[in-house]
Motif scaffolding. Structure first.
Motif, short mmCIF file in Angstrom:
data_model
loop_
_atom_site.label_atom_id
_atom_site.label_comp_id
_atom_site.label_asym_id
_atom_site.label_seq_id
_atom_site.Cartn_x
_atom_site.Cartn_y
_atom_site.Cartn_z
N ALA A 370 26.65 70.82 45.98
CA ALA A 370 26.08 71.34 47.22
C ALA A 370 24.55 71.26 47.20
O ALA A 370 23.91 70.96 48.21
N GLN A 371 23.95 71.52 46.01
CA GLN A 371 22.50 71.47 45.90
C GLN A 371 21.95 70.06 45.99
O GLN A 371 20.77 69.85 46.25
N GLN A 372 22.82 69.07 45.79
CA GLN A 372 22.39 67.67 45.90
C GLN A 372 22.37 67.19 47.35
O GLN A 372 22.12 66.02 47.61
N ALA A 376 28.37 70.33 53.49
CA ALA A 376 29.75 70.68 53.80
C ALA A 376 30.40 71.51 52.70
O ALA A 376 31.42 72.17 52.93
N LEU A 377 29.80 71.49 51.51
CA LEU A 377 30.38 72.24 50.40
C LEU A 377 29.95 73.70 50.38
O LEU A 377 30.46 74.47 49.55
N ASP A 378 29.02 74.11 51.24
CA ASP A 378 28.58 75.51 51.25
C ASP A 378 29.75 76.44 51.53
O ASP A 378 29.92 77.48 50.87
N LYS A 383 34.32 80.11 49.45
CA LYS A 383 35.75 80.37 49.32
C LYS A 383 36.17 80.44 47.86
O LYS A 383 36.94 81.32 47.45
N VAL A 384 35.69 79.48 47.06
CA VAL A 384 36.03 79.49 45.63
C VAL A 384 35.44 80.73 44.96
O VAL A 384 36.09 81.37 44.12
N CYS A 385 34.20 81.09 45.34
CA CYS A 385 33.56 82.29 44.76
C CYS A 385 34.34 83.54 45.14
O CYS A 385 34.52 84.46 44.33
N ALA A 386 34.86 83.59 46.39
CA ALA A 386 35.65 84.74 46.82
C ALA A 386 36.93 84.85 46.01
O ALA A 386 37.33 85.95 45.58
N PRO A 410 27.33 87.87 56.30
CA PRO A 410 28.77 87.80 56.59
C PRO A 410 29.01 87.35 58.03
O PRO A 410 28.18 87.56 58.92
N ASN A 411 30.14 86.73 58.24
CA ASN A 411 30.58 86.40 59.59
C ASN A 411 32.09 86.56 59.65
O ASN A 411 32.75 86.87 58.65
N LYS A 412 32.64 86.38 60.85
CA LYS A 412 34.07 86.62 61.05
C LYS A 412 34.91 85.72 60.16
O LYS A 412 35.92 86.16 59.57
N GLU A 413 34.52 84.44 60.01
CA GLU A 413 35.31 83.50 59.20
C GLU A 413 35.34 83.92 57.74
O GLU A 413 36.39 83.85 57.08
N LYS A 414 34.18 84.36 57.22
CA LYS A 414 34.13 84.77 55.81
C LYS A 414 35.01 85.99 55.56
O LYS A 414 35.74 86.06 54.56
#
Length: 995
Positions: A370-372, A376-378, A383-386, A410-414
């Motif tokens: 993502a840092q590169q 789209a990986l953000d 999700k993986v961190c959750a 935070p947002n509704k999707e998260k």
């Protein structure tokens, strides 16, 4: 019993085991009490300490009368000390696990070398050149032990080692530790250089189908007492500790698997070999049982290796369709199916099968991508961190910093995803109270951390939240939320978000440099360098990676470019292009070189020619690796460019020698002999040694069909190669006034060094050229005066038969070169009978008779459709047949000797009869009688068995004589057909035996 005898026995029994005043190892040495000491329940000192002390004493240097340090003397005491060390190791049953844990690398290296020495392994002989099947069992086992330890040590050295805490500094101790460290590093360097040979030796061991034996304390004692007599007993019979074939193969498979697995980090294709070896180890353990005395495998570690190989190289067979979670995650990451990774992690929260460390490593990998610049990986990272966070709270660990950072906005999707993961991660019917309590506390803390009441309501109204929290807890949470004062929030300045903090310039430069290292797109590289030079003008970005290397002949020109941006761009484009060419990524290499050529054309004619030269070399490699392998000729344009390069006379153009080398090899491989012999400019022959060598080779190829006296070029080529293989010498006057002769390694009078000649030859693929070079070196090898067994080769008669100054030629280097050339030639065409005969002669000359027979038979098989046709007489000459006879004789296969005597133009009855008289034959004897077609030999066999009273064997011989097709009255055609049929069957039987 007499009183005197009773007194002696009492005195002996009262003798103490270890004297208080004498050094213990000296006592063991003098009193021969080693075995008694080792039989103690807890011997002190321990066996491994004994090995260290014995070898240290045996390797102590001596001091002469002039106080000069001398190597350890080879006296009786030191030999006994080494023998005692070997006996202690034999007491430990040569268990490498025990020896490696307790002995340092130098000590264990010394111990195993002593084992090789006492096991009659010839010093200086490469283990890979020895045929294990023909060696005595103790010798073969000693070679296996050494090579197993070699690759185990290499693998172990690749693991990180925790350094011990240093104690108070002591100069003597520090010096000793430094010396041992340097010695270990030197040994490791040698072992790594020989790693490929060790792997080949162990792979060959897996083909053995016989039990092996390793020395015990008894056999070592016998060797020490009567080495001449005992050699046959311990090496040719079953004396010693028996190691079953399955146990040996199990250990070797495991060690090979570990070696292949370690190599897989740089060559992923090798993981397939590692997987095969580890799964074979599991099969062998199942066969022999885990309680084997001589096969100790760490089954937990083996299971870990198998699991890792299952991830890195998933099997395609139907039995392994149920992939492990590891394999599923690995496949998803490689294919870019990141959404599936989140599903696997969420499901794993119920089973806890994936270790937390593995899940964290996946998240780190996604963060790096993502840092590169992959935005789209953000979402995937969150999700993986959750999923990982929910796993942490279920197991009672604290929430990580990464989750708090990703949840700052935070947002509704998260929140929807977080609630979904929480619901899928707990089975409310089966979950324990502690799991439910951890989940409830997590949801409550999430609510308390939210400022938007809409999001709080989403969580508090969720079914999971209502189920886990009691009514009182929900009411208390609502009261806490209401007590928050909105006025306070309005008065306080909003806290800056983690993502609102601008990245520092050094962070941005680091990210761009990382992208610069990874990119192979020339336009992206140019864009990154423009951005970097816009940020700072102090850096030299061509130094970012130490992997970026360009030839030294180019570096001066490129680094002399005044404009920093242009210099960095040219350097990096060329370095990346050369790297891509090395790893055979020719498409990207061509793109990088083309961009570099376009750039330098604008300002430097010198660099433009350099790039044209490199692109020519790239096109040669591309053709040779592509259509050239199928025999398709190169395009005429490429041949014209190669000629243009060879004839180029531009001054001050830096040239790489390898390009000229490749161009000449290219012309020879595609039989452009006419150009090399007649059209090449004269100045090239003087200035370019490879062109000179190519011209001589091409001319010799053309002259081969002509009469011998017309082969002037062959003599010139001979003289050039002799000069290359010569050593220079110089005289030096010593302090005593005497003149001594000192030899240098290589003469500087040749047109190139021997290593350069060998490198050039290994670029050739044309069979005729390789045959000529091989015959030249074989003839040079045969010229030496101490040669007992000549090596034969095709076209060997075209070379001179003598050298004026034999002392000037380095014949050891010539012998090594012959072996390397034959090995390379057979890698090009393993079915060339002439090269196979040379390989067989080499093994014959070095007394490796089983291997020699293998190659003699293979040479006959490839030119006769596996002996279904007659072997041409120019392949199986009388000399080849006589050498096959000698091989069989020295292998005690005397019946085979008698049969082969029939293959000679004039049957050698004397040798045949003498071999049949031998009763200690290791072959099938009377079962071979059906392969004999000469009636005289069969009649002699009948007489011999009658004389010995061997009725059954006599009847077999009589039956063979009585076959109608062997009747002397038959026409010559019938007799020849009978002989040919028996030759075919016999040679096919021999091939099955030795292949």
């Amino acid at each position: 019993m007499s009183a005197e005898a009773a007194d002696r026995e009492a005195a002996t029994s009262s003798r103490p085991c270890t004297p208080p005043q004498t050094c213990w190892f000296e006592f063991l040495l003098e009193e021969s009490l080693l075995e008694k000491h080792l039989r103690k329940p807890c011997p002190d000192p321990a066996p491994v300490q004994l090995i260290v002390q014995f070898l240290e004493q045996a390797s102590k240097p001596s001091v002469n009368e002039q106080n000069q340090v001398q190597p350890p003397p080879d006296n009786k005491r030191n030999r006994i000390l080494k023998l005692l060390a070997l006996k202690v190791a034999a007491h430990l049953k040569w268990d490498l696990d025990i020896l490696e844990k307790s002995l340092s690398v130098p000590v264990l290296n010394m111990l195993l070398n002593e084992l090789l020495c006492i096991s009659k392994v010839p010093p200086g002989t490469k283990h890979v050149d020895m045929d294990l099947a023909t060696l005595p069992p103790t010798t073969a086992m000693a070679i296996l032990l050494y090579n197993r330890w070699a690759i185990r040590t290499i693998v172990q050295s690749s693991f990180p080692v925790k350094q011990p805490k240093p104690g108070p500094p002591q100069l003597s101790v520090m010096n000793q530790m430094q010396q041992e460290k340097e010695l270990t590093e030197n040994i490791l360097k040698v072992l790594k250089e020989q790693a490929s040979d060790s792997i080949l030796v162990l792979e060959a061991a897996l083909k053995l189908n016989k039990d092996l034996y390793v020395h015990t304390m008894r056999t070592l004692d016998l060797l020490a007492m009567e080495p001449g007599v005992v050699n046959g007993e311990t090496e040719s019979s079953t004396v010693g500790l028996k190691i079953k074939t399955e146990e040996m193969q199990c250990q070797v498979c495991y060690d090979l698997g570990a070696a292949y697995f370690q190599q897989g980090s740089t060559n992923p294709a090798v993981y397939e070999n590692a997987r095969e070896k580890f799964f074979r180890t599991k099969e062998l353990i199942a066969e022999i049982g885990s309680l084997s005395l001589h096969c100790t495998i760490d089954e937990k570690r083996l299971a870990g290796y198998c699991q890792a190989c299952g991830v890195l190289v998933p099997s395609s067979d139907s039995a392994s369709q149920q992939l492990t979670p590891y394999s599923q995650v690995h496949i998803c990451l490689r294919s870019g199916n990141y959404q599936e990774v989140t599903k696997i992690f969420a499901e794993d929260n119920l089973t806890f099968s994936l270790p937390v460390q593995f899940r964290q490593s996946v998240l780190r990998e996604l963060f790096q991508k993502a840092q590169q610049g992959n935005e789209a990986l953000d979402e995937i990272c969150f999700k993986v961190c959750a999923c990982n966070t929910v796993r942490d709270i279920l197991e009672g660990r604290a929430i990580g910093v990464q989750f708090n950072q990703l949840f700052l906005r935070p947002n509704k999707e998260k929140i929807d995803f977080l609630l979904e993961v929480c619901s899928r991660s707990i089975n409310l019917e089966k979950a324990s109270d502690s799991l439910k309590g951890n989940m409830a506390a997590f949801l409550k803390n999430v609510c308390l951390g939210l400022e938007d009441l809409q999001y709080v309501f989403m969580i508090s109204s969720h079914e999971l939240f209502i189920t886990l929290l009691k009514d009182e807890e929900r009411k208390l949470l609502v009261d806490q939320m209401r007590k928050r004062s909105p006025r306070v929030n309005l008065c306080i300045k909003p806290v800056t978000s983690f993502y609102d903090i601008p990245a520092s310039a050094s962070v941005n430069i680091g990210q761009l440099e990382h992208q610069l290292i990874l990119s192979v797109d020339p336009w992206r590289i140019r864009q990154i360098l423009i951005e970097l030079h816009g940020m700072t003008s102090e850096r030299q970005f061509w130094t970012v990676s130490n992997k970026w290397e360009i030839p030294s002949v180019y570096s001066g020109v490129i680094l002399g470019i005044k404009d920093n941006l242009t210099r960095d761009l040219v350097y990096i484009l060329m370095a990346k292009g050369l790297h891509c060419s090395t790893v055979k990524d020719f498409t990207h290499a061509k793109q990088l070189f083309a961009a570099c050529l376009e750039l330098v054309t604008e300002f430097s004619p010198k660099l433009r020619q350099v790039m044209l030269n490199e692109m020519l070399l790239l096109d040669i490699h591309t053709h040779e690796a592509g259509t050239g392998q199928s025999g398709e000729r190169p395009p005429s344009d490429l041949i014209s460019r190669v000629r243009g390069y060879l004839e180029m006379r531009l001054p001050d153009i830096p040239l790489r020698q390898v390009i000229a080398e490749e161009c000449v090899a290219f012309m020879l491989n595609w039989r452009e002999n006419e150009y090399l012999t007649l059209q090449v400019p004269a100045f090239l022959l003087q200035s370019n040694p490879y062109v000179k060598l190519g011209q001589l080779l091409a001319a010799t190829c053309k002259e081969l069909p002509g009469p011998k006296e017309s082969r002037r070029t062959a003599k010139d080529l001979w003289e050039v190669v002799v000069q290359i293989c010569s050593v220079s010498s110089q005289h030096k006057r010593g302090n005593d006034g005497r003149i001594s002769l000192i030899k240098q390694r290589e003469s500087t009078l040749g047109i190139m060094y021997r290593s350069e000649l060998l490198s050039f030859i290994k670029k050739l693929r044309e069979p005729l050229v390789l045959t000529i070079i091989l015959s030249l070196f074989v003839k040079l090898h045969n010229v030496r005066e101490d040669i007992v067994n000549d090596i034969t080769a095709e076209h060997i008669s075209i070379w001179p038969s003598s050298i004026p100054n034999l002392q000037s030629v380095d014949f050891e280097a010539v012998a090594i070169t012959v072996k390397e050339l034959v090995r390379y030639s057979l890698s090009i065409n393993p079915n060339n009978h002439s090269w196979l005969i040379i390989q067989a002669d080499i093994y014959f000359a070095t007394n490796q008779y089983s291997a020699a027979l293998h190659y003699y038979l293979q040479a006959g098989a490839v030119c006769s459709d596996f002996f279904n046709k007659a072997v041409p007489p120019d392949v199986y000459t009388d000399q080849v047949i006589k050498r096959m006879i000698k091989c069989c004789s020295l292998l005690n296969c005397h019946t085979q000797v008698a049969i082969l005597c029939q293959f000679l133009r004039e049957i050698d009855y004397k040798t045949a009869f003498k071999s049949l008289q031998e009763q200690n034959s290791h072959d099938a004897m009377d079962s071979y009688y059906d392969y004999i077609w000469d009636v005289t030999i069969l009649e002699y066999l009948t007489y011999l068995h009658h004389k010995r009273g061997e009725t059954d064997k006599r009847q077999i011989a009589i039956k063979a004589i009585g076959q109608t097709e062997l009747n002397a009255s038959n026409p010559e055609e019938v007799l020849q057909l009978a002989a040919q049929r028996r030759k075919k069957k016999f040679l096919q039987a021999m091939a099955k035996l030795y292949f």
